[in-house]
Structures are given as C-alpha cells and as structure tokens.
Design an enzyme around this catalytic site. Sequence first.
Site, PDB file in Angstrom:
ATOM      1  N   SER A   1     -47.480  24.665 -36.819  1.00  0.00           N
ATOM      2  CA  SER A   1     -48.408  25.102 -35.971  1.00  0.00           C
ATOM      3  C   SER A   1     -47.606  25.183 -34.433  1.00  0.00           C
ATOM      4  CB  SER A   1     -49.550  24.271 -35.754  1.00  0.00           C
ATOM      5  OG  SER A   1     -50.407  24.457 -34.644  1.00  0.00           O
TER       6      SER A   1
ATOM      7  N   TYR B   1     -51.722  15.181 -34.086  1.00  0.00           N
ATOM      8  CA  TYR B   1     -51.580  16.623 -34.871  1.00  0.00           C
ATOM      9  C   TYR B   1     -50.176  17.390 -34.540  1.00  0.00           C
ATOM     10  CZ  TYR B   1     -52.619  21.421 -36.136  1.00  0.00           C
ATOM     11  OH  TYR B   1     -52.626  22.707 -36.822  1.00  0.00           O
TER      12      TYR B   1
END
Length: 311
Positions: free
Chosen positions: A159, A185
């Site tokens: 990501s 994350y």
Amino acid sequence: MPSRVTTPFTRHSTASDVVEGVDLTGRRIVVTGAAAGIGVETARALAAAGAEVTLAVRDTLAGARVAADITATTDATEVHVAPLDLVDLDSVAAFASAWTGPLHVLIANAGIMAPPETRTPRGWELQFATNHLGHFALALGLHDALSAADDARVVSVSSAGHQRSPVVFDDIHFQHRPYDALGAYGQSKTANALFAVEATRRWAADGITANALMPGAIDTDVLRNMSPEMAEAMRAHVGTGGFWKTPAQGAATSVLLATSPLLKGVGGRYFEDCQEALPATERLREGVAPHALDPEAAARLWEVSLDHVLS
C-alpha cells in the site's frame, strides 16, 4: 540498474483488461483474502482466464458464496475454497501441508487496516501479524510447491501507506511506544514490500520471483476497522487529488504481476497503476519510499520473521 517495467495499462484498467488474451490453463493460483474486496475480482479474472484458483479464506461460507458467483459469471470450473487464518500459524501450516503438486502463483492479498490496538495470543501487533508474518509463514510453507512450478510468482499486496513507516525493528509490536494504528499499518505494508525484495534474492534460483504492489484507493470493507472519523478522513484525503478505483480496477495490478509475460523473471520491485512505481516524492500519494526497497532492511526482516514464525 535494471530498466523500469512499464505496460500499456493504466490506473483505469481492470483485472479483466490486463489478463485479456492470456491463457492460464494449467496454472494453479492461491489468493488469500478472496472472500471480499479486491480479492474477489482478482480471483474472478484469473479463473476466467483458465486458472485453477483456490480462495484461501477465514470464512469458508463466504468463500463458497464467492466461488459460486465466480463459476456462475465465468466459464471457470476449477474454483476451490480452503480455510486459512493468517494469525493462527497452525492454520497456516495446515494449509501449506495440505497443498499437493505445483503452485504457480501465490497472491498475498488478505489484510487488515488500522484497527484499535490488538495483539495476537503470541503478543504480536495484529496488523504486522496478519499482513506480514502470516503471509511470510505461508510462503515458506509453500516454497517447495512454488519451486516445482514453472516461473512461479509471489504477489505481495502492499500500500502507499508504507510511506508512513519503515519497519521499526527496535519495537515492531509497539511494546515501548504509543500505538499508532496507521503507523502500524504502514510498517506492515513496508514489510510486504521488503518481503518481495528478499524472497526474490533468496528464491530466484529456485524459479520463484516476488513483487509488491499498491492496488490503489478502493472504498471496500478494509476500512471497517477504522473509527468513522478516521475512515472519513481517509476518504477525504483520497478525494483531494486522488482517484477511487472500483474493486476490479484495484485488482488489476495484482493480476498483472501474477500473469503478464512482461514480468517473467522480474522480482523485488514495487508497482502501482500497472506500472513499476517511481520513487516517492510526496507523502501518501504515489511512488515507493526507499525504505520499502532497502536490501539490508529486507534481509534483516527475513531473519526477524524467521525468529517469529519458527519459535
């Protein structure tokens, strides 16, 4: 320096677009997290092109519904469902040991994003455990099956969030620093990219390459773990100059890396919008941060990960 990989496809391309004309008959592919989001469209496009696809999912009833939908909407006849809980290393080991024969592609697609601070029974931060360590253990367990295939590929879904954080080796599990959901994350997504770097270095001689990718911003169930305020802030961030993709568009780069002849023998790289990414120039926009491709960090992460999953 090897030349940058570019393709005729764009951020608007769908998974079906990038696999058009590619015959995957005889290719066996595992897609983790294929019961929802871009995993569904990844599996659909691959199955439609003739691959035997296994949906590796926590919720096998949801997986069975997706498999039925894929067979109903394509000519696919080989869509299977198997249980896999990436947080449970016994589940990961069971999946790997049950696999027989070659495996041509492993798509490490499953992931969670920005939940409240949560730890696994082993005390690991949940995002690092799910997004990286579970997939790392799965790839290790399937190594022999991958090496038995021709031009085996591992596709690691990262990501742009990787730009938020390198892997903080001194405190991976937030035992000594305040928990930051998006920072955790980002660390896990950096780990996904670093895995591709080191897996390629270690396994290319076995006929296995790995690449990482940013699928794009897709408003899917991955936002469910965020507070409503955080989810709205994320949507607003993308809305200011970003581009929301459909799930089929979000699956395109994964499918490209899994199938394109342009990627034969190519590994250790990071892609977005169906192109190899350029160096990042703006936080949380486009490109790949140097820390996500750092070979020294990749080698260190591999050893740290081995310590985790083999202990």
